[in-house]
Design a protein around this motif. Sequence first.
Motif, PDB file in Angstrom:
ATOM      1  N   ILE A   8      51.274  45.805  50.738  1.00 17.74           N
ATOM      2  CA  ILE A   8      50.798  45.264  49.457  1.00 17.74           C
ATOM      3  C   ILE A   8      50.115  43.924  49.668  1.00 17.74           C
ATOM      4  CG2 ILE A   8      51.544  44.348  47.227  1.00 17.74           C
ATOM      5  CD1 ILE A   8      53.766  46.462  47.236  1.00 17.74           C
ATOM      6  N   ALA A   9      50.728  43.058  50.473  1.00 23.62           N
ATOM      7  CA  ALA A   9      50.151  41.730  50.725  1.00 23.62           C
ATOM      8  C   ALA A   9      48.802  41.848  51.433  1.00 23.62           C
ATOM      9  CB  ALA A   9      51.126  40.896  51.560  1.00 23.62           C
ATOM     10  N   VAL A  10      48.698  42.772  52.389  1.00 26.33           N
ATOM     11  CA  VAL A  10      47.439  42.951  53.128  1.00 26.33           C
ATOM     12  C   VAL A  10      46.336  43.440  52.196  1.00 26.33           C
ATOM     13  CG1 VAL A  10      46.299  44.344  54.902  1.00 26.33           C
ATOM     14  CG2 VAL A  10      48.511  43.293  55.379  1.00 26.33           C
ATOM     15  N   VAL A  11      46.644  44.428  51.346  1.00 27.67           N
ATOM     16  CA  VAL A  11      45.621  44.984  50.446  1.00 27.67           C
ATOM     17  C   VAL A  11      45.177  43.953  49.420  1.00 27.67           C
ATOM     18  CG1 VAL A  11      45.178  46.703  48.654  1.00 27.67           C
ATOM     19  CG2 VAL A  11      46.329  47.375  50.758  1.00 27.67           C
ATOM     20  N   ILE A  12      46.124  43.265  48.784  1.00 26.13           N
ATOM     21  CA  ILE A  12      45.748  42.264  47.777  1.00 26.13           C
ATOM     22  C   ILE A  12      44.958  41.132  48.416  1.00 26.13           C
ATOM     23  CG2 ILE A  12      46.654  40.503  46.210  1.00 26.13           C
ATOM     24  CD1 ILE A  12      48.864  42.414  45.439  1.00 26.13           C
ATOM     25  N   GLY A  13      45.417  40.664  49.589  1.00 29.14           N
ATOM     26  CA  GLY A  13      44.715  39.579  50.270  1.00 29.14           C
ATOM     27  C   GLY A  13      43.295  39.948  50.653  1.00 29.14           C
ATOM     28  N   SER A  14      43.101  41.147  51.223  1.00 24.91           N
ATOM     29  CA  SER A  14      41.760  41.554  51.647  1.00 24.91           C
ATOM     30  C   SER A  14      40.858  41.842  50.447  1.00 24.91           C
ATOM     31  CB  SER A  14      41.841  42.776  52.577  1.00 24.91           C
ATOM     32  OG  SER A  14      42.553  43.835  51.965  1.00 24.91           O
ATOM     33  N   THR A  15      41.440  42.381  49.348  1.00 29.63           N
ATOM     34  CA  THR A  15      40.649  42.633  48.134  1.00 29.63           C
ATOM     35  C   THR A  15      40.191  41.319  47.511  1.00 29.63           C
ATOM     36  OG1 THR A  15      41.941  44.645  47.721  1.00 29.63           O
ATOM     37  CG2 THR A  15      40.614  43.809  45.904  1.00 29.63           C
ATOM     38  N   LEU A  16      41.087  40.332  47.466  1.00 33.60           N
ATOM     39  CA  LEU A  16      40.707  39.015  46.944  1.00 33.60           C
ATOM     40  C   LEU A  16      39.660  38.356  47.839  1.00 33.60           C
ATOM     41  CD1 LEU A  16      44.158  37.605  45.746  1.00 33.60           C
ATOM     42  CD2 LEU A  16      42.254  38.394  44.325  1.00 33.60           C
ATOM     43  N   PHE A  17      39.770  38.551  49.134  1.00 37.83           N
ATOM     44  CA  PHE A  17      38.759  38.006  50.054  1.00 37.83           C
ATOM     45  C   PHE A  17      37.387  38.588  49.729  1.00 37.83           C
ATOM     46  CE2 PHE A  17      36.292  38.511  53.988  1.00 37.83           C
ATOM     47  CZ  PHE A  17      36.175  37.186  54.371  1.00 37.83           C
ATOM     48  N   HIS A  18      37.345  39.887  49.493  1.00 36.06           N
ATOM     49  CA  HIS A  18      36.071  40.527  49.145  1.00 36.06           C
ATOM     50  C   HIS A  18      35.542  40.009  47.804  1.00 36.06           C
ATOM     51  CE1 HIS A  18      33.019  43.677  49.343  1.00 36.06           C
ATOM     52  NE2 HIS A  18      33.283  43.977  48.083  1.00 36.06           N
ATOM     53  N   GLY A  19      36.459  39.847  46.825  1.00 38.26           N
ATOM     54  CA  GLY A  19      36.035  39.439  45.493  1.00 38.26           C
ATOM     55  C   GLY A  19      35.732  37.965  45.353  1.00 38.26           C
ATOM     56  N   LEU A  20      36.435  37.118  46.099  1.00 42.40           N
ATOM     57  CA  LEU A  20      36.261  35.674  45.947  1.00 42.40           C
ATOM     58  C   LEU A  20      35.339  35.057  46.988  1.00 42.40           C
ATOM     59  CD1 LEU A  20      39.963  34.645  45.150  1.00 42.40           C
ATOM     60  CD2 LEU A  20      38.079  34.999  43.540  1.00 42.40           C
ATOM     61  N   ILE A  21      35.133  35.744  48.089  1.00 45.24           N
ATOM     62  CA  ILE A  21      34.297  35.188  49.164  1.00 45.24           C
ATOM     63  C   ILE A  21      33.034  36.024  49.383  1.00 45.24           C
ATOM     64  CG2 ILE A  21      34.208  34.472  51.582  1.00 45.24           C
ATOM     65  CD1 ILE A  21      36.158  32.835  49.909  1.00 45.24           C
ATOM     66  N   VAL A  22      33.207  37.309  49.666  1.00 41.94           N
ATOM     67  CA  VAL A  22      32.075  38.134  50.095  1.00 41.94           C
ATOM     68  C   VAL A  22      31.068  38.343  48.958  1.00 41.94           C
ATOM     69  CG1 VAL A  22      31.380  40.399  50.965  1.00 41.94           C
ATOM     70  CG2 VAL A  22      33.431  39.287  51.870  1.00 41.94           C
TER      71      VAL A  22
END
Length: 412
Positions: free
Chosen positions: A226-240
Amino acid sequence: MKLPSLNSQILIGCLLGVAGGSWLAGSGTAAAPEVLYGAKLVGNLFLDLLRMVLVPLVFSSIVVGVANLRAHDQMHRVWTTTLAFFFGTMGLAVVIGFGAAHLFRPGEGLQLEMFAEATRNYQARQMPLPDYIAQFLRGLFQNPFKALAQGEILAIVMIALFLGIALVVGGERYRNIRLLIGELQELCLMIVGWVMRLAPLGLAALLLQLVATQNSALLASLGHFIAVVIGSTLFHGLIVLPLILWLFTRISPIAFFKGSREALITAFVTSSSAATLPITLRCAEQHLHVKKDIASFVVPLGATVNMDGTALYEAAAALFVARLAGIELDIASQMIIFFVAMLGAIGAPGIPSVGMLSMVLVLESVGLPTEAIAILLPIDRILDTVRTAVNVEGDMVGSLIVQKVAGQSTLA
């Protein structure tokens, strides 16, 4: 008396399944084998019902998603730019999902006995890479009736793509076929609604079987995932996505999030890009100043086709399930997941937890155990909030970039 919502019923069923499995594991009762057998029958029935509707739903959804481009064929530059953006960002999302799963490796070292049969079947079909590539290419193009009858997922996706493109090229001449396939999609969604009424019971049975035969290490591994998915999704949404927006339009992330916050909050709360669509359009037109003709094309199409968060989740989840099954996916299998996760999003309805069906599609495409949805669905509602917000964000970013490429940018 009014029944609880379906999401509440699913949560109650999951809790009962976990509690029942924990009791069986600790009590050592003589009735345990019979209870586990019954749970296996109920759980398999639920999975078989999902598989029953999967093929016609995938076929009709992809055809309808591609055929929807027909109404805008006069806007050649707009829709080609839109599709390039959608598939480009979905591809980046899948790469991020793979990267996060490889970097943090959730599920590593925890092999579930429940998936042992799937593991044996997967290992039995391993072959040298050149033979694998040749078989993969042969599998893409098959007799459509054979592919539909045997559930050959990759071949079905290719058939649907070709048919959708043919409907676009044919235009109004094939209007009746387009309407017929659209009605098939609606019927499939109705049947999915019926099947989902059994989800609380089916998931309770699958989780009872899972918990009764496994140890508590699964919960820790699930929290890691759960932590990996939320973290990577936020990275895509907030950075990429904000970085891509700035590179193309020079619009700052602060200005974008200020203009889009109503739609993002609504998407987070409802977990439905379809329900959020009116607010997304209002934010794009009134707050982000996207021209109406651009927004009215890009945003509704994005709610159907553009699923960055869903594609990222499915890529990471496939690797997670593979590790739980004791399988290390090779490059060829990961490329299939890349392909299916992206194309499986085309025409996917923008409703809560629809990712479960496309997740079954992704798992079956590489021979991973579909029983894994017993692990994924209880946490799907939590993850769905974040990934839906990122899906909607991608639609608004896409409308701004398409407008800029078309030379009509007006946002300062």
